[in-house]
Each structure stands twice: as C-alpha cells, then as structure tokens.
Design a protein around this motif. Structure first.
Motif, PDB file in Angstrom:
ATOM      1  N   LYS A 154       0.816  -1.221   0.000  1.00 18.61           N
ATOM      2  CA  LYS A 154       0.000   0.000   0.000  1.00 18.61           C
ATOM      3  C   LYS A 154       0.847   1.268   0.000  1.00 18.61           C
ATOM      4  CE  LYS A 154      -3.911  -2.124   2.445  1.00 18.61           C
ATOM      5  NZ  LYS A 154      -4.739  -2.121   3.669  1.00 18.61           N
ATOM      6  N   GLY A 155       2.168   1.114   0.197  1.00 16.36           N
ATOM      7  CA  GLY A 155       3.040   2.291   0.132  1.00 16.36           C
ATOM      8  C   GLY A 155       3.778   2.639   1.403  1.00 16.36           C
ATOM      9  N   ALA A 156       3.721   1.760   2.411  1.00 17.30           N
ATOM     10  CA  ALA A 156       4.507   1.996   3.634  1.00 17.30           C
ATOM     11  C   ALA A 156       5.951   1.567   3.386  1.00 17.30           C
ATOM     12  CB  ALA A 156       3.920   1.214   4.800  1.00 17.30           C
ATOM     13  N   VAL A 157       6.880   2.363   3.887  1.00 13.13           N
ATOM     14  CA  VAL A 157       8.312   2.053   3.760  1.00 13.13           C
ATOM     15  C   VAL A 157       8.872   1.885   5.174  1.00 13.13           C
ATOM     16  CG1 VAL A 157      10.558   2.839   2.927  1.00 13.13           C
ATOM     17  CG2 VAL A 157       8.479   3.407   1.640  1.00 13.13           C
ATOM     18  N   PHE A 158       9.391   0.713   5.462  1.00 12.69           N
ATOM     19  CA  PHE A 158       9.888   0.415   6.811  1.00 12.69           C
ATOM     20  C   PHE A 158      11.397   0.638   6.862  1.00 12.69           C
ATOM     21  CE2 PHE A 158       5.922  -1.828   6.276  1.00 12.69           C
ATOM     22  CZ  PHE A 158       5.274  -1.546   7.463  1.00 12.69           C
ATOM     23  N   VAL A 159      11.831   1.431   7.833  1.00  9.92           N
ATOM     24  CA  VAL A 159      13.252   1.781   7.946  1.00  9.92           C
ATOM     25  C   VAL A 159      13.714   1.551   9.383  1.00  9.92           C
ATOM     26  CG1 VAL A 159      13.063   3.523   6.121  1.00  9.92           C
ATOM     27  CG2 VAL A 159      12.828   4.215   8.514  1.00  9.92           C
ATOM     28  N   GLU A 160      15.010   1.325   9.547  1.00  3.40           N
ATOM     29  CA  GLU A 160      15.610   1.233  10.879  1.00  3.40           C
ATOM     30  C   GLU A 160      16.374   2.506  11.216  1.00  3.40           C
ATOM     31  OE1 GLU A 160      15.020  -1.214  13.034  1.00  3.40           O
ATOM     32  OE2 GLU A 160      13.786  -2.225  11.521  1.00  3.40           O
ATOM     33  N   ASP A 161      16.797   3.228  10.190  1.00  2.44           N
ATOM     34  CA  ASP A 161      17.656   4.404  10.360  1.00  2.44           C
ATOM     35  C   ASP A 161      16.936   5.642   9.830  1.00  2.44           C
ATOM     36  OD1 ASP A 161      19.674   6.361  10.209  1.00  2.44           O
ATOM     37  OD2 ASP A 161      21.225   4.848   9.838  1.00  2.44           O
ATOM     38  N   LEU A 162      16.880   6.692  10.635  1.00  2.00           N
ATOM     39  CA  LEU A 162      16.191   7.913  10.209  1.00  2.00           C
ATOM     40  C   LEU A 162      16.889   8.583   9.027  1.00  2.00           C
ATOM     41  CD1 LEU A 162      15.045   9.549  13.584  1.00  2.00           C
ATOM     42  CD2 LEU A 162      13.821   7.964  12.090  1.00  2.00           C
ATOM     43  N   ASN A 163      18.146   8.215   8.758  1.00  2.00           N
ATOM     44  CA  ASN A 163      18.836   8.736   7.571  1.00  2.00           C
ATOM     45  C   ASN A 163      18.175   8.273   6.281  1.00  2.00           C
ATOM     46  OD1 ASN A 163      20.950  10.206   8.829  1.00  2.00           O
ATOM     47  ND2 ASN A 163      22.043   8.299   9.256  1.00  2.00           N
ATOM     48  N   ASP A 164      17.367   7.215   6.385  1.00  2.00           N
ATOM     49  CA  ASP A 164      16.673   6.685   5.205  1.00  2.00           C
ATOM     50  C   ASP A 164      15.323   7.350   4.969  1.00  2.00           C
ATOM     51  OD1 ASP A 164      18.746   4.877   4.737  1.00  2.00           O
ATOM     52  OD2 ASP A 164      17.861   3.360   6.059  1.00  2.00           O
ATOM     53  N   VAL A 165      14.992   8.332   5.808  1.00  2.00           N
ATOM     54  CA  VAL A 165      13.714   9.057   5.666  1.00  2.00           C
ATOM     55  C   VAL A 165      14.005  10.423   5.040  1.00  2.00           C
ATOM     56  CG1 VAL A 165      11.657   9.893   6.853  1.00  2.00           C
ATOM     57  CG2 VAL A 165      12.884   7.902   7.751  1.00  2.00           C
ATOM     58  N   PRO A 166      13.379  10.731   3.902  1.00  2.00           N
ATOM     59  CA  PRO A 166      13.671  12.015   3.244  1.00  2.00           C
ATOM     60  C   PRO A 166      13.078  13.209   3.988  1.00  2.00           C
ATOM     61  CG  PRO A 166      11.992  10.801   2.022  1.00  2.00           C
ATOM     62  CD  PRO A 166      12.461   9.894   3.111  1.00  2.00           C
ATOM     63  N   PRO A 167      13.657  14.389   3.811  1.00  2.00           N
ATOM     64  CA  PRO A 167      13.144  15.594   4.471  1.00  2.00           C
ATOM     65  C   PRO A 167      11.660  15.814   4.165  1.00  2.00           C
ATOM     66  CG  PRO A 167      15.236  16.042   3.375  1.00  2.00           C
ATOM     67  CD  PRO A 167      14.830  14.669   2.961  1.00  2.00           C
ATOM     68  N   GLY A 168      10.909  16.245   5.181  1.00  2.00           N
ATOM     69  CA  GLY A 168       9.493  16.574   4.986  1.00  2.00           C
ATOM     70  C   GLY A 168       8.556  15.378   4.952  1.00  2.00           C
ATOM     71  N   ALA A 169       9.089  14.186   5.155  1.00  2.00           N
ATOM     72  CA  ALA A 169       8.265  12.978   5.068  1.00  2.00           C
ATOM     73  C   ALA A 169       7.386  12.812   6.308  1.00  2.00           C
ATOM     74  CB  ALA A 169       9.158  11.746   4.904  1.00  2.00           C
ATOM     75  N   THR A 170       6.353  11.986   6.153  1.00  2.00           N
ATOM     76  CA  THR A 170       5.545  11.566   7.297  1.00  2.00           C
ATOM     77  C   THR A 170       6.170  10.289   7.872  1.00  2.00           C
ATOM     78  OG1 THR A 170       3.520  12.501   6.381  1.00  2.00           O
ATOM     79  CG2 THR A 170       3.255  10.789   8.039  1.00  2.00           C
ATOM     80  N   LEU A 171       6.399  10.315   9.198  1.00  2.00           N
ATOM     81  CA  LEU A 171       7.069   9.209   9.866  1.00  2.00           C
ATOM     82  C   LEU A 171       6.192   8.676  10.995  1.00  2.00           C
ATOM     83  CD1 LEU A 171       9.716   7.536  10.436  1.00  2.00           C
ATOM     84  CD2 LEU A 171      10.342   9.373  12.026  1.00  2.00           C
ATOM     85  N   ILE A 172       6.110   7.361  11.090  1.00  2.00           N
ATOM     86  CA  ILE A 172       5.338   6.711  12.159  1.00  2.00           C
ATOM     87  C   ILE A 172       6.288   5.868  13.005  1.00  2.00           C
ATOM     88  CG2 ILE A 172       3.517   5.010  12.646  1.00  2.00           C
ATOM     89  CD1 ILE A 172       2.160   5.977  10.029  1.00  2.00           C
ATOM     90  N   PHE A 173       6.173   6.015  14.326  1.00  2.00           N
ATOM     91  CA  PHE A 173       6.918   5.148  15.235  1.00  2.00           C
ATOM     92  C   PHE A 173       6.131   3.859  15.427  1.00  2.00           C
ATOM     93  CE2 PHE A 173       8.455   9.294  17.356  1.00  2.00           C
ATOM     94  CZ  PHE A 173       9.558   9.377  16.502  1.00  2.00           C
ATOM     95  N   SER A 174       6.821   2.717  15.438  1.00  2.00           N
ATOM     96  CA  SER A 174       6.145   1.422  15.528  1.00  2.00           C
ATOM     97  C   SER A 174       5.486   1.224  16.889  1.00  2.00           C
ATOM     98  CB  SER A 174       7.130   0.276  15.261  1.00  2.00           C
ATOM     99  OG  SER A 174       7.862  -0.026  16.439  1.00  2.00           O
ATOM    100  N   ALA A 175       4.685   0.165  16.988  1.00  2.00           N
ATOM    101  CA  ALA A 175       3.952  -0.141  18.224  1.00  2.00           C
ATOM    102  C   ALA A 175       4.886  -0.425  19.402  1.00  2.00           C
ATOM    103  CB  ALA A 175       3.032  -1.346  18.008  1.00  2.00           C
TER     104      ALA A 175
END
Length: 312
Positions: free
Chosen positions: A55-76
């Motif tokens: 559906k378009g979720a991208v799972f990352v371990e490192d915040l360096n892999d998240v582009p500027p301005g993105a929406t980020l969700i912390f896991s459960a």
C-alpha cells in the motif's frame, strides 16, 4: 492422518495496540498518500508488514533513510528519546503508534527517574520495545533476561530501585525473575500495575487451558514476534507438542501423525485471516470439527492520534 478436531483459543490474534498501530499506518496512507515511512516494522508479523508495503509503507531502521518533509510513524514497540528528538529535529511529520501500555512504562520510568530511582528492566536484549524503554533515560537502568542475570546486578543504590518489564514476556518466567529480584532487593518498587499487557496475559492463560485439552498446539505468528514465541514455549511447557507457523504453508503433515485433536491460537500481532487459512488446511488434512473455547471477550480500544481521527 488422524486429525479429527480443532479447538480455537479464546482470545487469540490482534490486540487493541496492534489494531491501533496498523490503523495509524493505513489512515496516514489514505490522508497523505504513499510513501509513509515507518520506523521499524509496525508490528512483528510478516503478512501485515508485506500488506502495508504494497500500500506504500516504507519500513526503515535508520532515520537517515527518511527524506526531508516525510511523514514518519513510530512502531507499536516504541522508540528511545534519542530517536524521538532526532525525528523532531529533522522536521518530520510524526505520528506515534507506540502501544499505550508501552507508553505507560515509558512515563513511569521518566517520572521515577526524576525522583532519583534506578531501574531493573526484565526483558529480551535487542528487542525494539526493550531498546525504546532503556532509551528513555541516559543511565541507571539495568536489563535482566533471566534469573541468573539477577546475581550480577550492582545498582549504585538500593533505596530507590524499581522494576519494569517488557510487555510481551512470559507471565510465569517474569514472576520467577521478579521473585529473585525481590529476594535480593527486598525494598524494590514493583510496577503499580503489572507491565505485562492484558492481551499477552489473556493469550497465555488461554494457551494453558488449551494445552490440556489437545494433542498438539499450533501458534500462528512470525518468528520475530515475542508474544507469539512465548505462546509456543508455554504450550510446550504445558506438555503439548507445539509449533509456530507464519502461515498455513508451513504446516508439516508429520507433526500430526497420531494426533487427533489440534489446538490453534495466534499471537497478538497475527491477523485472523491467517488463522482461517490454517483451519482450511487442517480441514484438508482431515479435521471435521472446529470449535471455540470459552474465553474472555476483549473490548479494549485505543484512540488514534490527533490528525488521523475521522473528525480531524
């Protein structure tokens, strides 16, 4: 093949915290569009994670892999203060899917730390929930995984010492470790309410009842799921042959030779669709009767974060 009957544990499968976490990702995808970035697997289930990736979720371990301005969700499972602060500093649009029962532990640690407490945390090293809780304070928190670990504990002081636990542990194992901690540190402060979550407790209680009524127990869950693994271990400890499967395709016919009754449960992060697929496969293997145990009905529901609620 001798399978005749299947007995379903009650309760089993998704808990309120998992329901909420998955709904947060799905609502964010609907509201903001793909991609939505998620720090760590939202819950420890391969089927759920793969469905959200599609559906378009991208799972990352490192915040360096998240582009500027993105929406980020912390896991459960929750995150450390360092991860929270870094995410805020980078200006991401953040939604926190941490289970409220994990957040309760974080709040308790922060509050008691200000009062000068040190902590003993019972949990599994490297588990993301444990990393998140350990990361709520800079020092003074000691992780123990077993009774043997308690012997080497050397807190700086014992007048203000408190115990917290990972929420998805074995209830019995935790009680055993806690008893040894209390023996060594008689004045230790125990959690106001037991940290092990209601859903973990309920599923373990159901497996204890289930294991006495069947020849074999199948637990639906992914290998990374702590609470699913504890269910499989518990069934084995209760004297039943027990196996954990990620899906129906992992069922092995040889497991069921000479077994007429099968108990079936699922970890708190495993969806019911996987349980139904296992039931279908067991029917193909000869099961003619499928019935539910009598068990607790869970009706807990946690609110979504502001910004994702229907009225917002």
């Amino acid at each position: 093949m001798t399978i005749h009957s299947v007995l379903l544990a009650e309760p089993r499968g998704f808990c309120a915290g998992v329901d909420r976490a998955i709904e947060i990702v799905e609502k964010a995808l609907l509201k903001f569009g793909a991609p939505i970035y998620v720090r760590h697997e939202i819950v420890h289930n391969n089927f759920v994670v793969d469905a959200l990736k599609k559906k378009g979720a991208v799972f990352v371990e490192d915040l360096n892999d998240v582009p500027p301005g993105a929406t980020l969700i912390f896991s459960a499972h929750g995150v450390s203060r360092t991860v929270q602060q870094e995410a805020q500093a980078r200006g991401f649009s953040i939604f926190d899917a941490t289970c409220p029962l994990v957040t309760k532990v974080h709040v308790e640690v922060a509050k008691l730390h200000k009062e000068g407490y040190e902590f003993i945390m019972i949990g599994h090293k490297g588990h993301p929930e444990v990393e998140g809780t350990l990361g709520q304070i800079d020092s003074g928190i000691h992780l123990v995984e077993s009774v043997a670990d308690v012997a080497s504990l050397r807190p700086a002081q014992t007048e203000r010492l408190a115990v917290v636990t990972q929420t998805t542990l074995s209830v019995d194992d935790t009680a055993e470790i806690l008893a040894v901690v209390k023996d060594k540190f008689p004045t230790v402060r125990q959690p106001k309410q037991q940290d092990i979550c209601y859903a973990t407790q309920n599923r373990q209680d159901a497996v204890k009842l289930l294991s006495n009524q069947v020849d074999i127990v199948i637990v639906v869950g992914s290998p990374t799921s702590s609470n699913s693994t504890r269910l499989q271990e518990l069934a084995h400890r209760m004297g039943a042959d027990s196996y954990m499967v990620d899906s129906a395709t992992e069922l092995q016919p040889q497991w069921f030779v000479g077994k007429s009754s099968v108990g079936l449960t699922a970890g708190a992060s495993a969806p019911e669709v996987l349980v139904q697929e296992v039931i279908t496969q067991l029917r193909l293997m000869g099961a003619v009767s499928v019935r539910k145990m009598n068990g607790l009905l869970e009706n807990t529901k946690y609110p979504l974060p502001k910004g994702l609620r229907s009225s917002s």
